[in-house]
Design an enzyme around this catalytic site. Structure first.
Site, PDB file in Angstrom:
ATOM      1  N   LYS A  64       0.847  -1.200   0.000  1.00  0.00           N
ATOM      2  CA  LYS A  64       0.000   0.000   0.000  1.00  0.00           C
ATOM      3  C   LYS A  64       0.882   1.250   0.000  1.00  0.00           C
ATOM      4  O   LYS A  64       2.073   1.181   0.333  1.00  0.00           O
ATOM      5  CB  LYS A  64      -0.915  -0.018   1.231  1.00  0.00           C
ATOM      6  CG  LYS A  64      -0.172  -0.095   2.558  1.00  0.00           C
ATOM      7  CD  LYS A  64      -1.086  -0.548   3.694  1.00  0.00           C
ATOM      8  CE  LYS A  64      -0.317  -0.557   5.008  1.00  0.00           C
ATOM      9  NZ  LYS A  64      -1.082  -1.169   6.097  1.00  0.00           N
ATOM     10  N   ARG A 158     -11.181  -0.755  14.574  1.00  0.00           N
ATOM     11  CA  ARG A 158     -10.940   0.034  13.379  1.00  0.00           C
ATOM     12  C   ARG A 158     -11.775  -0.556  12.248  1.00  0.00           C
ATOM     13  O   ARG A 158     -12.808  -0.014  11.888  1.00  0.00           O
ATOM     14  CB  ARG A 158      -9.428   0.010  13.056  1.00  0.00           C
ATOM     15  CG  ARG A 158      -8.968   1.131  12.188  1.00  0.00           C
ATOM     16  CD  ARG A 158      -7.454   1.128  12.015  1.00  0.00           C
ATOM     17  NE  ARG A 158      -6.957  -0.057  11.318  1.00  0.00           N
ATOM     18  CZ  ARG A 158      -5.691  -0.168  10.878  1.00  0.00           C
ATOM     19  NH1 ARG A 158      -4.813   0.806  11.093  1.00  0.00           N
ATOM     20  NH2 ARG A 158      -5.303  -1.248  10.250  1.00  0.00           N
ATOM     21  N   TYR A 280      14.606  29.877   8.590  1.00  0.00           N
ATOM     22  CA  TYR A 280      13.330  30.432   9.058  1.00  0.00           C
ATOM     23  C   TYR A 280      13.275  30.513  10.581  1.00  0.00           C
ATOM     24  O   TYR A 280      13.755  29.621  11.280  1.00  0.00           O
ATOM     25  CB  TYR A 280      12.177  29.553   8.577  1.00  0.00           C
ATOM     26  CG  TYR A 280      11.837  29.725   7.118  1.00  0.00           C
ATOM     27  CD1 TYR A 280      11.421  30.949   6.624  1.00  0.00           C
ATOM     28  CD2 TYR A 280      11.926  28.646   6.249  1.00  0.00           C
ATOM     29  CE1 TYR A 280      11.099  31.092   5.280  1.00  0.00           C
ATOM     30  CE2 TYR A 280      11.607  28.785   4.909  1.00  0.00           C
ATOM     31  CZ  TYR A 280      11.195  30.008   4.430  1.00  0.00           C
ATOM     32  OH  TYR A 280      10.879  30.146   3.105  1.00  0.00           O
ATOM     33  N   MET A 333      11.050  23.890   2.876  1.00  0.00           N
ATOM     34  CA  MET A 333      10.363  23.015   1.919  1.00  0.00           C
ATOM     35  C   MET A 333      11.349  22.341   0.965  1.00  0.00           C
ATOM     36  O   MET A 333      11.238  21.164   0.650  1.00  0.00           O
ATOM     37  CB  MET A 333       9.344  23.822   1.109  1.00  0.00           C
ATOM     38  CG  MET A 333       8.517  22.957   0.166  1.00  0.00           C
ATOM     39  SD  MET A 333       7.467  23.917  -0.916  1.00  0.00           S
ATOM     40  CE  MET A 333       6.262  24.560   0.222  1.00  0.00           C
TER      41      MET A 333
HETATM   42  C1  LIG Z   1      -0.235  -2.034   6.775  1.00  0.00           C
HETATM   43  C2  LIG Z   1      -0.781  -3.332   7.218  1.00  0.00           C
HETATM   44  C3  LIG Z   1       0.052  -4.459   7.319  1.00  0.00           C
HETATM   45  C4  LIG Z   1       1.545  -4.397   7.170  1.00  0.00           C
HETATM   46  O1  LIG Z   1       2.085  -3.935   8.397  1.00  0.00           O
HETATM   47  P1  LIG Z   1       3.664  -3.865   8.643  1.00  0.00           P
HETATM   48  O2  LIG Z   1       3.742  -3.521  10.085  1.00  0.00           O
HETATM   49  O3  LIG Z   1       4.180  -2.804   7.754  1.00  0.00           O
HETATM   50  O4  LIG Z   1       4.219  -5.188   8.315  1.00  0.00           O
HETATM   51  C5  LIG Z   1      -0.544  -5.681   7.597  1.00  0.00           C
HETATM   52  N1  LIG Z   1      -1.874  -5.770   7.808  1.00  0.00           N
HETATM   53  C6  LIG Z   1      -2.706  -4.701   7.756  1.00  0.00           C
HETATM   54  C7  LIG Z   1      -4.149  -4.870   8.010  1.00  0.00           C
HETATM   55  C8  LIG Z   1      -2.171  -3.439   7.473  1.00  0.00           C
HETATM   56  O5  LIG Z   1      -2.984  -2.378   7.452  1.00  0.00           O
END
Ligand SMILES: *Cc1c(COP(=O)(O)O)cnc(C)c1O
Length: 392
Positions: A64, A158, A280, A333
């Site tokens: 992701k 969640r 800054y 930036m």
């Molecule tokens: C992002 C995610 C993972 C991967 O987690 P890592 O700690 O990066 O290995 C696995 N399962 C779910 C549901 C996630 O959202």
């Protein structure tokens, strides 16, 4: 920058990856300000380490957020070459990008089925991770027996069906048994801390709740969960950060190899006198005659603003030919300033590169310095930063 200068700038970089880094610095375009070097061979070795630790469970790649900022296509390609056949993304748009690179892979979409999106899932052969009863109902109605995954909530609050929602399903006979479940999964809240009692509680809750849904392969562990031991692996583990070199359990020895480096181009030098300030907010006052190197990298490249220094607070540092240079003042930036007064001029040439994340400062260390976690450091890497893939 000519090749000789790249080699000079990479001095102090030791180990197997040093040659590749030198080549990457030499290969950077003349326009590159921030340079991100991704070692695909290290990524592949990390996949093998996770796979070995998972002891026979299938090892899925979590890609992701553009593979945690590393770049989806090359990362998916490298994982495919290691035999990875299942991927997890957060959204359908990400699934589309994975499908282009991995025509035969199983692609799971963690954020679930948004209303009306079932046809898009089917067209992509993507698997929604159904996170609630309404999603399950919609999938069964519109997608028939196309494969879906089911998320069970075991404590995150969640996504996923909790015990009460599962009990409610009993009142709708056939809802879950009418689904073609490719996976039943849950997610650990505290897997980064092996001593946390929540891990065992979630594992036991998962085993108990999974027994109440139709039989399917089970998955609980993210990277941290993989290294909690055998009881956490079930049929599939889902690893992200460990593949990319982040510590599964920050604070203890990291079994993973670094994958990502960030280098910044030296744009200019500046000489400042005691009493003057840098950047800054005039946040950092100079106390000695100071030679300042200005790097063409800033928070828009993912070099977090929280890494800056101010009077009374030291921030991050950069490495010039293996020599340490503290940051001076706030990160802008597009720019950041470093004190190179004590570093020989031959190691600090205009047009060369300095290391910001790499052999001398690891991703967990940089994250701690910024008050965040490795995940955010990696996913923050800006789109402007030039990415170079080595050992691919
Ligand atoms: C992002 C995610 C993972 C991967 O987690 P890592 O700690 O990066 O290995 C696995 N399962 C779910 C549901 C996630 O959202």
């Amino acid at each position: 920058m000519d090749k000789g200068r790249a080699v000079e700038q990479a001095q102090g970089t030791t180990g197997e990856g040093a040659q590749a880094v030198r080549r990457a610095l030499a290969a950077a375009s003349r326009a590159a300000g921030a340079l991100v070097i991704v070692d695909l061979a290290a990524l592949r070795r990390n996949y093998r380490v996770v796979k070995a630790a998972a002891r026979g469970a299938e090892c899925a790649g979590v890609v992701k957020a553009d593979a945690y900022g590393l770049g989806l296509r090359p990362v998916v390609g490298a994982l495919l070459a290691e035999g990875c056949r299942s991927f997890f993304v957060a959204t359908l748009a990400e699934a589309r990008a994975v499908r282009e690179t991995a025509p035969g892979a199983a692609i799971h979409v963690l954020n679930g089925l948004f209303p009306g999106a079932a046809a898009d899932f089917l067209a992509l052969r993507a698997i929604p991770v159904l996170g609630g009863v309404e999603e399950a109902v919609e999938w069964r109605r519109t997608a028939g027996d196309a494969p879906a995954a089911l998320q069970i909530d075991t404590g995150m609050n969640r996504l996923g069906l909790n015990a009460a929602a599962l009990a409610g399903c009993a009142a709708e006979p056939g809802l879950l048994s009418g689904l073609s479940l490719a996976l039943v999964m849950s997610h650990l809240a505290c897997a980064d801390d092996p001593a946390h009692p929540g891990n065992r509680a979630q594992r036991d809750a998962f085993a108990a709740l999974a027994a109440r849904v139709p039989v399917a392969p089970l998955s609980l562990a993210n990277s941290g969960g993989v290294f909690l031991g055998d009881g956490y692996h079930f049929d599939m583990v889902r690893s992200g950060i460990a593949l990319y070199g982040g510590a599964p359990h920050p604070g203890v020895a990291n079994p993973m190899e670094p994958v990502v480096q960030i280098w910044g181009r030296i744009a200019q030098f500046h000489q400042a006198a005691p009493g003057e300030t840098v950047g800054y907010g005039a946040a950092r006052r100079i106390t000695r005659p100071t030679r300042i190197a200005i790097l063409s990298v800033g928070y828009a490249d993912g070099y977090c603003r929280a890494l800056g220094s101010r009077d009374g607070h030291d921030g991050a540092c950069a490495w010039f030919g293996g020599r340490r240079a503290p940051i001076l003042g706030r990160v802008s930036m597009d720019l950041a300033a470093f004190d190179v007064t004590d570093i020989p001029e031959r190691l600090t040439r205009r047009g060369g590169f300095a290391e910001l994340l790499g052999p001398h400062t690891g991703v967990d260390e940089l994250a701690a310095c910024a008050g965040t976690i490795s995940y955010e450091v990696l996913t923050n890497i800006g789109r402007r930063a030039e990415r170079v893939y080595v050992n691919g």
